[in-house]
Design a protein around this motif. Structure first.
Motif, PDB file in Angstrom:
ATOM      1  N   UNK A  91       0.829  -1.210   0.000  1.00 49.70           N
ATOM      2  CA  UNK A  91       0.000   0.000   0.000  1.00 49.70           C
ATOM      3  C   UNK A  91       0.862   1.258   0.000  1.00 49.70           C
ATOM      4  N   UNK A  92       2.125   1.111   0.366  1.00 52.54           N
ATOM      5  CA  UNK A  92       3.031   2.258   0.503  1.00 52.54           C
ATOM      6  C   UNK A  92       3.446   2.793  -0.864  1.00 52.54           C
ATOM      7  N   UNK A  93       4.217   3.876  -0.847  1.00 58.60           N
ATOM      8  CA  UNK A  93       4.711   4.474  -2.091  1.00 58.60           C
ATOM      9  C   UNK A  93       5.686   3.526  -2.777  1.00 58.60           C
ATOM     10  N   UNK A  94       5.941   3.766  -4.057  1.00 52.19           N
ATOM     11  CA  UNK A  94       6.862   2.908  -4.809  1.00 52.19           C
ATOM     12  C   UNK A  94       8.240   2.887  -4.168  1.00 52.19           C
ATOM     13  N   UNK A  95       8.716   4.047  -3.730  1.00 49.31           N
ATOM     14  CA  UNK A  95      10.051   4.103  -3.121  1.00 49.31           C
ATOM     15  C   UNK A  95      10.087   3.340  -1.811  1.00 49.31           C
ATOM     16  N   UNK A  96       9.010   3.455  -1.030  1.00 44.63           N
ATOM     17  CA  UNK A  96       8.952   2.737   0.244  1.00 44.63           C
ATOM     18  C   UNK A  96       8.894   1.236   0.012  1.00 44.63           C
ATOM     19  N   UNK A  97       8.124   0.815  -0.982  1.00 42.30           N
ATOM     20  CA  UNK A  97       8.048  -0.614  -1.315  1.00 42.30           C
ATOM     21  C   UNK A  97       9.423  -1.126  -1.732  1.00 42.30           C
ATOM     22  N   UNK A  98      10.116  -0.348  -2.552  1.00 44.93           N
ATOM     23  CA  UNK A  98      11.454  -0.752  -2.986  1.00 44.93           C
ATOM     24  C   UNK A  98      12.399  -0.882  -1.792  1.00 44.93           C
ATOM     25  N   UNK A 140      14.545  -4.238  -0.787  1.00 47.19           N
ATOM     26  CA  UNK A 140      16.003  -4.269  -0.663  1.00 47.19           C
ATOM     27  C   UNK A 140      16.417  -4.726   0.735  1.00 47.19           C
ATOM     28  N   UNK A 141      15.665  -4.318   1.743  1.00 43.44           N
ATOM     29  CA  UNK A 141      15.945  -4.759   3.114  1.00 43.44           C
ATOM     30  C   UNK A 141      15.759  -6.276   3.227  1.00 43.44           C
ATOM     31  N   UNK A 142      14.660  -6.784   2.633  1.00 44.68           N
ATOM     32  CA  UNK A 142      14.400  -8.226   2.665  1.00 44.68           C
ATOM     33  C   UNK A 142      15.500  -9.002   1.949  1.00 44.68           C
ATOM     34  N   UNK A 143      15.981  -8.461   0.836  1.00 47.98           N
ATOM     35  CA  UNK A 143      17.050  -9.123   0.091  1.00 47.98           C
ATOM     36  C   UNK A 143      18.355  -9.127   0.885  1.00 47.98           C
ATOM     37  N   UNK A 144      18.640  -8.030   1.566  1.00 47.47           N
ATOM     38  CA  UNK A 144      19.864  -7.948   2.368  1.00 47.47           C
ATOM     39  C   UNK A 144      19.808  -8.911   3.551  1.00 47.47           C
ATOM     40  N   UNK A 145      18.591  -9.122   4.083  1.00 48.03           N
ATOM     41  CA  UNK A 145      18.433 -10.091   5.170  1.00 48.03           C
ATOM     42  C   UNK A 145      18.698 -11.510   4.675  1.00 48.03           C
ATOM     43  N   UNK A 146      18.170 -11.813   3.492  1.00 48.48           N
ATOM     44  CA  UNK A 146      18.329 -13.156   2.928  1.00 48.48           C
ATOM     45  C   UNK A 146      19.764 -13.388   2.463  1.00 48.48           C
ATOM     46  N   UNK A 147      20.367 -12.351   1.895  1.00 48.85           N
ATOM     47  CA  UNK A 147      21.717 -12.454   1.337  1.00 48.85           C
ATOM     48  C   UNK A 147      22.622 -11.401   1.983  1.00 48.85           C
ATOM     49  N   UNK A 148      23.169 -11.695   3.153  1.00 49.93           N
ATOM     50  CA  UNK A 148      23.979 -10.713   3.896  1.00 49.93           C
ATOM     51  C   UNK A 148      25.136 -10.138   3.083  1.00 49.93           C
ATOM     52  N   UNK A 202      24.564  -3.312   1.838  1.00 51.19           N
ATOM     53  CA  UNK A 202      25.379  -2.157   1.471  1.00 51.19           C
ATOM     54  C   UNK A 202      25.662  -2.057  -0.018  1.00 51.19           C
ATOM     55  N   UNK A 203      25.377  -3.124  -0.771  1.00 50.46           N
ATOM     56  CA  UNK A 203      25.616  -3.107  -2.213  1.00 50.46           C
ATOM     57  C   UNK A 203      24.369  -2.798  -3.032  1.00 50.46           C
ATOM     58  N   UNK A 204      23.209  -3.014  -2.419  1.00 51.65           N
ATOM     59  CA  UNK A 204      21.952  -2.777  -3.133  1.00 51.65           C
ATOM     60  C   UNK A 204      21.539  -1.327  -2.957  1.00 51.65           C
ATOM     61  N   UNK A 205      21.349  -0.653  -4.069  1.00 50.85           N
ATOM     62  CA  UNK A 205      20.957   0.755  -4.052  1.00 50.85           C
ATOM     63  C   UNK A 205      19.665   0.925  -4.816  1.00 50.85           C
ATOM     64  N   UNK A 206      19.078   2.098  -4.688  1.00 52.47           N
ATOM     65  CA  UNK A 206      17.833   2.436  -5.373  1.00 52.47           C
ATOM     66  C   UNK A 206      17.925   2.115  -6.847  1.00 52.47           C
TER      67      UNK A 206
END
Length: 217
Positions: free
Chosen positions: A188-195, A199-207, A211-215
């Motif tokens: 329901x959030x904005x596109x940037x917030x969803x992104x 990225x946070x979920x991906x960083x959790x799964x793949x430590x 720090x490498x994943x950017x907008x």
């Protein structure tokens, strides 16, 4: 090294396609080759089945016929596109995968878990995504997005709001039953917030990606 298989799931109008493009760009910027695809579809044969499944009236196919068509498309998709890409080390992002069959045909069409699981086991055995991002969204808001996006309405888009509410509850239950694989985000959030959530979920799964994943917008 084998690639990773990422699936995006959720109801209609949740913005999965836009976010798949953003994640693909972000992963590419981190030096990871990616491939975007969708279900049903992704290969010539599967895209032909997509047209059969999505076009026409809502009662064109029974729930079981839909399920069998979806898995015919999925098998072709895996054999000709997904598996070869993963074997080359490519990370594959798919807009929908097998969880959609469970939600749409198993729950919303009323086939039940056992029947869907039986077809799944017969066709795919234990093949599954490495991580699934669930776009959780209020169905009323989602259908408003569908109405305003200017695209042709599919058989599933045209279903009642009760159908879409059932889908949301189904995906939530599927995610709860598969906590290790699923990451649920507020779509329901904005596109940037969803992104940011993705990225946070991906960083959790793949430590190693932290720090490498950017907008990727």
């Amino acid at each position: 090294m084998r690639g990773q298989f990422i699936s995006f799931e959720g109801g209609e109008g949740a913005g999965k396609t836009t976010q798949a493009e953003r994640l693909s760009k972000s992963l590419n910027n981190a030096g990871i080759e990616t491939l975007m695809t969708r279900e049903p579809g992704g290969t010539f044969g599967a895209e032909a089945i997509r047209d059969l499944v999505l076009e026409g009236t809502s009662d064109r196919w029974s729930g079981l016929t839909e399920l069998l068509l979806m898995y015919a498309a999925r098998l072709d998709h895996i054999e000709k596109l997904i598996e070869p890409a993963l074997a080359r080390g490519v990370w594959v992002i798919s807009d929908r995968f097998a969880d959609s069959s469970m939600a749409y045909q198993g729950y919303a069409r009323g086939l039940g878990k056992d029947r869907v699981n039986a077809v799944h086991a017969a066709v795919l055995d234990d093949f599954a995504p490495d991580i699934t991002i669930l776009f959780d969204m209020d169905p009323v808001m989602a259908m408003k997005r569908v109405e305003t996006r200017g695209e042709e309405i599919s058989r599933f888009d045209a279903e009642s709001i009760e159908f879409h509410k059932t889908l949301r509850a189904a995906f939530q239950e599927i995610a709860e039953d598969n906590k290790d694989r699923f990451r649920v985000i507020n779509a329901d959030a904005s596109r940037d917030s969803v992104e940011t959530q993705i990225l946070f979920a991906m960083a959790q799964k793949y430590p190693d990606l932290a720090g490498k994943l950017t907008d990727g917008a």
